[in-house]
Design a protein around this motif. Structure first.
Motif, PDB file in Angstrom:
ATOM      1  N   UNK A 118      -0.303  -1.527  -9.261  1.00  0.00           N
ATOM      2  CA  UNK A 118       0.167  -1.004  -7.980  1.00  0.00           C
ATOM      3  C   UNK A 118       0.329  -2.153  -6.994  1.00  0.00           C
ATOM      4  N   UNK A 119       1.259  -1.976  -6.058  1.00  0.00           N
ATOM      5  CA  UNK A 119       1.392  -2.923  -4.964  1.00  0.00           C
ATOM      6  C   UNK A 119       0.248  -2.693  -3.995  1.00  0.00           C
ATOM      7  N   UNK A 120      -0.260  -3.743  -3.416  1.00  0.00           N
ATOM      8  CA  UNK A 120      -1.331  -3.642  -2.430  1.00  0.00           C
ATOM      9  C   UNK A 120      -0.690  -3.648  -1.043  1.00  0.00           C
ATOM     10  N   UNK A 121      -0.182  -2.469  -0.674  1.00  0.00           N
ATOM     11  CA  UNK A 121       0.550  -2.313   0.580  1.00  0.00           C
ATOM     12  C   UNK A 121      -0.404  -2.490   1.756  1.00  0.00           C
ATOM     13  N   UNK A 122      -0.032  -3.260   2.765  1.00  0.00           N
ATOM     14  CA  UNK A 122      -0.926  -3.497   3.919  1.00  0.00           C
ATOM     15  C   UNK A 122      -1.362  -2.189   4.578  1.00  0.00           C
TER      16      UNK A 122
END
Length: 117
Positions: A75-79
């Motif tokens: 998964x992307x580590x979205x801010x």
């Protein structure tokens, strides 16, 4: 892997979007929801609810370009910031694309000195 120009501005749409939308709907989202000009020299990034896909939208002289990156297992580590539009530089976008958690990174502060001695 592609590289973006270092002086390019990057804006993240913090909330997830419906990934069925295309270029025109994303450009309208940039203009109406983010309050930005979709034709400016910038990249606009969007993520889906599961944070497994990211779309990048930018205008390149004669038309819009849409790039999609889909992760199969990660998964992307979205801010996790409170503002609706998160501003980054191109280097930070590449970190995000590589899976680095931007909120966990802390840089040294910028120091302004007036004299040496």
């Amino acid at each position: 892997m592609f590289r973006l120009a270092d002086d390019l501005r990057v804006y993240l749409h913090r909330d997830p979007i419906d990934f069925r939308v295309g270029i025109n709907s994303l450009a309208i989202l940039v203009e109406q929801s983010m309050g930005l000009n979709p034709f400016e020299r910038a990249v606009f990034a969007f993520c889906n609810r599961r944070k497994t896909r990211m779309k990048l939208l930018f205008f390149d002289r004669s038309g819009f370009v849409l790039i999609l990156k889909a992760l199969t297992e990660d998964k992307f580590r979205w801010p996790r910031r409170q503002e609706a539009v998160v501003s980054l530089d191109a280097e930070q976008l590449h970190w995000l694309l590589d899976g680095i958690d931007l909120d966990a990174m802390v840089r040294h502060p910028v120091r302004q000195y007036e004299f040496v001695g």
